[in-house]
Design a protein around this motif. Structure first.
Motif, PDB file in Angstrom:
ATOM      1  N   ILE A 247       9.776  -2.869  -6.211  1.00 46.73           N
ATOM      2  CA  ILE A 247       8.428  -3.382  -6.380  1.00 46.73           C
ATOM      3  C   ILE A 247       7.730  -3.414  -5.023  1.00 46.73           C
ATOM      4  N   PRO A 248       6.540  -2.817  -4.902  1.00 47.20           N
ATOM      5  CA  PRO A 248       5.820  -2.899  -3.639  1.00 47.20           C
ATOM      6  C   PRO A 248       5.612  -4.344  -3.199  1.00 47.20           C
ATOM      7  N   GLY A 249       5.747  -4.568  -1.907  1.00 47.21           N
ATOM      8  CA  GLY A 249       5.663  -5.916  -1.363  1.00 47.21           C
ATOM      9  C   GLY A 249       7.011  -6.579  -1.171  1.00 47.21           C
ATOM     10  N   SER A 250       8.073  -5.902  -1.624  1.00 45.15           N
ATOM     11  CA  SER A 250       9.423  -6.479  -1.490  1.00 45.15           C
ATOM     12  C   SER A 250      10.148  -5.865  -0.305  1.00 45.15           C
ATOM     13  N   ASP A 251      11.317  -6.442   0.020  1.00 42.94           N
ATOM     14  CA  ASP A 251      12.189  -5.884   1.059  1.00 42.94           C
ATOM     15  C   ASP A 251      13.343  -5.158   0.381  1.00 42.94           C
TER      16      ASP A 251
ATOM     17  N   ASN B  54       1.701  10.138 -10.214  1.00 42.30           N
ATOM     18  CA  ASN B  54       2.006   9.515 -11.501  1.00 42.30           C
ATOM     19  C   ASN B  54       1.409   8.104 -11.502  1.00 42.30           C
ATOM     20  N   PRO B  55       0.580   7.765 -12.514  1.00 47.45           N
ATOM     21  CA  PRO B  55      -0.105   6.471 -12.505  1.00 47.45           C
ATOM     22  C   PRO B  55       0.817   5.253 -12.554  1.00 47.45           C
ATOM     23  N   ILE B  56       2.082   5.419 -12.922  1.00 48.58           N
ATOM     24  CA  ILE B  56       2.972   4.243 -12.928  1.00 48.58           C
ATOM     25  C   ILE B  56       3.195   3.723 -11.508  1.00 48.58           C
ATOM     26  N   HIS B  57       2.858   4.551 -10.506  1.00 48.51           N
ATOM     27  CA  HIS B  57       2.983   4.133  -9.109  1.00 48.51           C
ATOM     28  C   HIS B  57       1.652   3.664  -8.521  1.00 48.51           C
ATOM     29  N   LEU B  58       0.570   3.767  -9.300  1.00 52.76           N
ATOM     30  CA  LEU B  58      -0.753   3.530  -8.745  1.00 52.76           C
ATOM     31  C   LEU B  58      -1.615   2.565  -9.542  1.00 52.76           C
ATOM     32  N   ASP B  59      -1.295   2.359 -10.813  1.00 54.36           N
ATOM     33  CA  ASP B  59      -2.163   1.579 -11.691  1.00 54.36           C
ATOM     34  C   ASP B  59      -1.331   0.565 -12.474  1.00 54.36           C
ATOM     35  N   ASP B  60      -1.525  -0.730 -12.151  1.00 56.54           N
ATOM     36  CA  ASP B  60      -0.748  -1.784 -12.807  1.00 56.54           C
ATOM     37  C   ASP B  60      -0.860  -1.726 -14.321  1.00 56.54           C
ATOM     38  N   ALA B  61      -2.065  -1.519 -14.826  1.00 58.63           N
ATOM     39  CA  ALA B  61      -2.274  -1.528 -16.276  1.00 58.63           C
ATOM     40  C   ALA B  61      -1.505  -0.404 -16.951  1.00 58.63           C
TER      41      ALA B  61
ATOM     42  N   ALA C 134       0.810  -1.218   0.000  1.00 64.17           N
ATOM     43  CA  ALA C 134       0.000   0.000   0.000  1.00 64.17           C
ATOM     44  C   ALA C 134       0.843   1.268   0.000  1.00 64.17           C
ATOM     45  N   MET C 135       2.176   1.142   0.052  1.00 61.85           N
ATOM     46  CA  MET C 135       3.011   2.332   0.173  1.00 61.85           C
ATOM     47  C   MET C 135       2.859   3.312  -0.989  1.00 61.85           C
ATOM     48  N   PRO C 136       2.816   2.870  -2.260  1.00 62.34           N
ATOM     49  CA  PRO C 136       2.681   3.864  -3.335  1.00 62.34           C
ATOM     50  C   PRO C 136       1.451   4.759  -3.181  1.00 62.34           C
ATOM     51  N   ALA C 137       0.315   4.178  -2.822  1.00 60.97           N
ATOM     52  CA  ALA C 137      -0.898   4.981  -2.646  1.00 60.97           C
ATOM     53  C   ALA C 137      -0.751   5.920  -1.455  1.00 60.97           C
ATOM     54  N   ALA C 138      -0.178   5.422  -0.364  1.00 63.25           N
ATOM     55  CA  ALA C 138       0.006   6.259   0.823  1.00 63.25           C
ATOM     56  C   ALA C 138       0.994   7.384   0.542  1.00 63.25           C
ATOM     57  N   TYR C 139       2.085   7.071  -0.186  1.00 61.54           N
ATOM     58  CA  TYR C 139       3.082   8.103  -0.497  1.00 61.54           C
ATOM     59  C   TYR C 139       2.485   9.145  -1.443  1.00 61.54           C
ATOM     60  N   ALA C 140       1.695   8.698  -2.423  1.00 59.42           N
ATOM     61  CA  ALA C 140       1.051   9.639  -3.341  1.00 59.42           C
ATOM     62  C   ALA C 140       0.151  10.608  -2.583  1.00 59.42           C
TER      63      ALA C 140
ATOM     64  N   LEU D 139       6.796  -1.216 -17.856  1.00 52.49           N
ATOM     65  CA  LEU D 139       7.226  -1.590 -16.512  1.00 52.49           C
ATOM     66  C   LEU D 139       6.587  -2.921 -16.124  1.00 52.49           C
ATOM     67  N   PRO D 140       7.132  -3.598 -15.125  1.00 47.10           N
ATOM     68  CA  PRO D 140       6.568  -4.899 -14.735  1.00 47.10           C
ATOM     69  C   PRO D 140       5.249  -4.792 -13.981  1.00 47.10           C
ATOM     70  N   GLY D 141       4.837  -3.611 -13.681  1.00 51.67           N
ATOM     71  CA  GLY D 141       3.650  -3.323 -12.887  1.00 51.67           C
ATOM     72  C   GLY D 141       3.952  -2.085 -12.070  1.00 51.67           C
ATOM     73  N   VAL D 142       3.099  -1.787 -11.105  1.00 52.49           N
ATOM     74  CA  VAL D 142       3.314  -0.617 -10.248  1.00 52.49           C
ATOM     75  C   VAL D 142       4.703  -0.689  -9.623  1.00 52.49           C
ATOM     76  N   ILE D 143       5.399   0.429  -9.648  1.00 51.10           N
ATOM     77  CA  ILE D 143       6.701   0.523  -8.972  1.00 51.10           C
ATOM     78  C   ILE D 143       6.583   1.544  -7.840  1.00 51.10           C
TER      79      ILE D 143
END
Length: 200
Positions: A196-200, A140-147, A127-133, A154-158
């Motif tokens: 990638i969100p969800g990673s360490d 920027n939608p590259i941080h919020l929208d996988d599509a 949830a960090m990208p949405a919280a940081y936004a 990109l591989p998905g939201v970064i």
């Protein structure tokens, strides 16, 4: 109370965006922007209640062949002119250059690394990208929208680079400054890979 060492990016973000999306720069697709480098010099901590006068400028534009870089600067001073902080962001625009291969310029010899001074792990919550936004105003939608992120390669939201930096700064303050953010005088970072969100 004082703001964290990474906080000035929040009040400077809107002005950085104005600079890097200026129509004169012919930036065709702002979704192709990624953060390359960030530097922030603190002359004194930012405090709640401060009134700051912010001044943006475009420092440089450089064709990198398959991309382009824009260096934007925002200075923050008090109303009487005392410097509070000075930040520079290098923005890399994927596909924004002339398209050709450019001869590589000689790179300076890497600095010799000293002893490791801190090691820590931080988890990047999904949830960090949405919280940081929401906190920073960086939507920027590259941080919020996988599509959308996949649409631009990109591989998905970064995660936001600056969001990742906030985790690093928090760890450095904890491990090196006894939890006291007023000891941060300068931050300088180069973003070298996607987080990638969800990673360490």
């Amino acid at each position: 109370q004082i703001a964290s060492g990474g906080f000035p990016v929040v009040h400077g973000l809107a002005l950085m965006a104005v600079i890097t999306t200026d129509p004169k720069l012919n930036l065709e697709n702002p979704l192709m922007i990624v953060h390359g480098e960030e530097e922030s010099v603190h002359h004194r901590p930012t405090r709640p209640g401060d009134t700051l006068v912010l001044t943006p400028s475009l420092v440089s534009v450089e064709d990198k062949g398959k991309g382009a870089t824009y260096v934007a600067r925002v200075t923050a001073v008090t109303p009487d002119g005392a410097m509070v902080n000075d930040q520079r962001a290098t923005i890399f625009v994927r596909g924004g250059g002339s398209g050709g291969e450019r001869p590589s310029s000689p790179r300076p010899a890497p600095r010799e690394r000293g002893d490791e001074v801190a090691a820590f792990t931080r988890h990047v919550d999904a949830a960090m990208p949405a919280a940081y936004a929401a906190a920073s105003g960086a939507h920027n939608p590259i941080h919020l929208d996988d599509a959308v992120a996949r649409m631009v390669g990109l591989p998905g939201v970064i995660n936001h680079g600056l969001g990742t930096l906030s985790l690093v700064v928090g760890g450095l303050v904890e491990h090196l400054a006894a939890g006291n953010p007023s000891r941060v005088r300068r931050l300088s970072v180069r973003f070298t890979d996607l987080v990638i969100p969800g990673s360490d």
